[in-house]
Scaffold this motif. Structure first.
Motif, PDB file in Angstrom:
ATOM      1  N   PHE A  41       0.832  -1.208   0.000  1.00 58.82           N
ATOM      2  CA  PHE A  41       0.000   0.000   0.000  1.00 58.82           C
ATOM      3  C   PHE A  41       0.870   1.263   0.000  1.00 58.82           C
ATOM      4  O   PHE A  41       0.575   2.224  -0.713  1.00 58.82           O
ATOM      5  N   TYR A  44       2.431   1.564  -3.439  1.00 64.31           N
ATOM      6  CA  TYR A  44       1.377   1.951  -4.383  1.00 64.31           C
ATOM      7  C   TYR A  44       1.142   3.460  -4.315  1.00 64.31           C
ATOM      8  O   TYR A  44       1.140   4.148  -5.338  1.00 64.31           O
ATOM      9  N   LYS A  48       1.931   6.267  -7.143  1.00 62.37           N
ATOM     10  CA  LYS A  48       0.869   7.155  -7.636  1.00 62.37           C
ATOM     11  C   LYS A  48       1.247   8.621  -7.425  1.00 62.37           C
ATOM     12  O   LYS A  48       1.026   9.453  -8.303  1.00 62.37           O
ATOM     13  N   SER A  70       1.908   1.235 -10.623  1.00 60.04           N
ATOM     14  CA  SER A  70       1.033   1.380  -9.455  1.00 60.04           C
ATOM     15  C   SER A  70      -0.132   0.397  -9.537  1.00 60.04           C
ATOM     16  O   SER A  70      -0.523  -0.194  -8.523  1.00 60.04           O
ATOM     17  N   GLU A  71      -0.682   0.192 -10.726  1.00 60.05           N
ATOM     18  CA  GLU A  71      -1.773  -0.776 -10.891  1.00 60.05           C
ATOM     19  C   GLU A  71      -1.305  -2.193 -10.549  1.00 60.05           C
ATOM     20  O   GLU A  71      -2.038  -2.946  -9.900  1.00 60.05           O
ATOM     21  N   PHE A  74      -0.928  -2.425  -6.755  1.00 61.21           N
ATOM     22  CA  PHE A  74      -2.241  -2.485  -6.106  1.00 61.21           C
ATOM     23  C   PHE A  74      -2.881  -3.859  -6.282  1.00 61.21           C
ATOM     24  O   PHE A  74      -3.544  -4.366  -5.374  1.00 61.21           O
ATOM     25  N   THR A  77      -2.347  -6.406  -3.506  1.00 61.37           N
ATOM     26  CA  THR A  77      -2.853  -6.193  -2.149  1.00 61.37           C
ATOM     27  C   THR A  77      -3.966  -7.164  -1.787  1.00 61.37           C
ATOM     28  O   THR A  77      -3.950  -7.742  -0.693  1.00 61.37           O
TER      29      THR A  77
END
Length: 177
Positions: A41, A44, A48, A70-71, A74, A77
């Motif tokens: 997190f 990420y 971003k 970033s995608e 994520f 997670t």
């Protein structure tokens, strides 16, 4: 607050997922995966942040690359959190818990030059890969092949991000007078 080895003290009966792993293994692996989750997190959000604030002549390339990265971060997670639950552990519940567990440092600077962004993210991804390898060894030690195989995929993806960030930062460095 003292820790106890009694599972019922840690997990509500409604969340007590059955597993054949010993409780000590569940506790250790869950703790390791939750730290990775907190770091995912944090990484990420940092990725971003840099995606939103990158500037300069390579803006479009970096903006797109950081969005893709970033995608991908994520996407890990939910898999990490669900793995903890499959083992019978509990996982993160808040931003505060993420802040307590994360080992990836935030970057709150108003401006970071693009090459520094890329290098910082490269180092963070290297840190994540090392932490994943350590967690994978822990999983192997406790015969948790499900978590180990998940981490193998994530290690490869993290190494790919590290490589791309390295190459992009070399290009940026070569173009700076």
């Amino acid at each position: 607050m003292s820790k106890t080895n009694n599972k019922s003290d840690k997990v509500s009966p409604e969340l007590d997922t059955p597993t054949d792993l010993p409780q000590a293994a569940v506790d250790k692996i869950s703790a390791s995966l939750n730290t990775l989750l907190a770091d995912a997190f944090a990484l990420y959000l940092k990725t971003k942040n840099f995606h939103w604030h990158v500037s300069g002549r390579h803006f479009n390339d970096y903006h797109l690359m950081l969005d893709q990265q970033s995608e991908a971060i994520f996407a890990t997670t939910d898999q990490l959190a669900e793995r903890v639950r499959k083992l019978g552990g509990t996982t993160l519940r808040s931003i505060g818990q993420i802040a307590k567990l994360q080992t990836i440092q935030d970057n709150n600077e108003a401006y970071v030059p693009p090459r520094e962004m890329l290098r910082e993210l490269m180092e963070d991804n290297k840190h994540m890969a090392a932490a994943m390898r350590k967690a994978r060894k822990l999983c192997d030690d406790h015969e948790d092949s499900g978590s180990a195989s998940l981490l193998e995929v994530f290690i490869d993806e993290t190494e790919r991000r590290t490589w791309f960030l390295f190459e992009a930062s070399r290009q940026e460095g070569a173009n700076v007078a």
